[in-house]
Design an enzyme around this catalytic site. Structure first.
Site: not given
Ligand code: F6P
Length: 320
Positions: A24, A103, A224, A26, A163, A128
């Site tokens: 932005v 966002g 999450e 430059r 595991r 996200d």
């Protein structure tokens, strides 16, 4: 013709935000437009925390994670009174238009300022990948790389010890980081807001993988805000043949040097934002759709339905 623009980063930081600030700055300077950096998102507008950005002020930041300008979440920005203070401060500083990198909350702020007379352009900056009006957000690719690098490491140790690694990734309410990580790492199970969560079904799948498929380890990628992964790992140890271990990747997903994809995306989007402002357009957001840089009115983007990931979930199922 616009003579002075501002740029700010808002919400959770994302790798590539610096590359966008640089682009932005430059591109505007090369068109004879002055640039003012606003510190700490909308808070900097409220507190008049401004800094003129020269060509050299944005040298060496292309490769850096985080945001040179600082970022913040400012829920009070929804209030009319706060927005009016910001407009007054912008006018006093001679800033005629603004690029907002953040966002969807930041987009709403950008739309309000545009309606009050300061043209704003939104750039999607978040790990996200949950912003409408674009296929990909700045920062998602780098965060995905971080997830993949870490899950690959967990695979090594989990296969040595029979595991089940349960890995929680970020994404807020969007499952893209989980889904893309799960496909890229060859996970056995993915749980996201789109898949829903059924604990009994998950344990049953793990028993099947251990007993019938004879897998010696398993990887579960989980978004999450869905469940307590430590408690789930204990249940896996109790109710399946795997010993369960939980790892929360956390904020490391937000850091690091941006990938080439994010550097390119940020540079292309930064260019588009300046071009739009120079054309006198405000209230738009920039996106990448089918690898083309696009723009559309923010209110149109915000009212679009979310992208369907059905095909990718189907692919995941077919790969297990
Ligand atoms: O929006 C980016 C994000 O990292 C989300 O993935 C996560 O839910 C949230 O921000 C974490 O926010 P904070 O850094 O405020 O804890």
């Amino acid at each position: 013709m616009v003579r002075k623009i501002g740029v700010l980063t808002s919400g959770g930081d994302a790798p590539g935000m610096n590359a966008a600030i640089r682009a932005v700055t430059r591109i505007a300077l090369n068109n004879g437009v002055e640039v003012i950096g606003v510190h700490d998102g909308y808070r900097g507008l409220m507190e008049s925390s401004f800094e003129p950005l020269t060509r050299n002020a944005v040298s060496d930041i292309l490769t850096m994670g985080g945001t040179r300008l600082g970022s913040a979440r400012l829920p009070e920005f929804r209030e009319d009174e706060i927005q009016n203070i910001c407009i007054k401060n912008l006018k006093r500083e001679g800033i005629e238009a603004l690029v907002v990198i953040g966002g969807d909350g930041s987009y709403r702020g950008a739309l309000s300022l545009t309606r009050k007379g300061i043209n704003c352009i939104g750039l999607p900056g978040t790990i996200d990948n949950d912003i409408p009006g674009t296929d990909f957000t700045i920062g998602f690719d780098t965060a995905l790389h971080t997830c993949i690098e870490n899950v690959d490491k967990l695979r090594d140790t989990s296969s040595s010890h029979h595991r089940c690694s349960i890995v929680e990734v970020m994404g807020n309410h969007c499952g893209d980081l989980a889904l893309y990580t799960a496909i890229s790492c060859g996970a056995e199970i993915v749980v996201s807001p789109e898949t829903g969560y059924d604990e009994l079904e998950l344990l049953e799948k793990l028993r099947y993988l251990g007993d019938a498929v004879h897998k010696n380890h398993a990887i579960v990628i989980i978004s999450e805000k869905i469940c307590d992964v430590d408690a789930l790992a204990k249940k896996v140890s109790l109710h399946t043949n795997f010993s369960g271990r939980a790892t929360v990747l956390g904020h490391i997903q937000r850091g690091g040097s941006p990938t080439p994809t994010d550097r390119m995306l940020a540079s292309r989007m930064g260019e588009k934002a300046v071009d739009l402002l120079m054309e006198g357009i405000g209230g738009h957001c920039v996106g990448i759709i089918d690898n083309e840089i696009t723009s559309m009115p923010i209110d149109e983007a915000l009212s679009r339905p979310g992208r369907s990931r059905k095909k990718l979930y189907r692919l995941f199922d077919r790969l297990v």
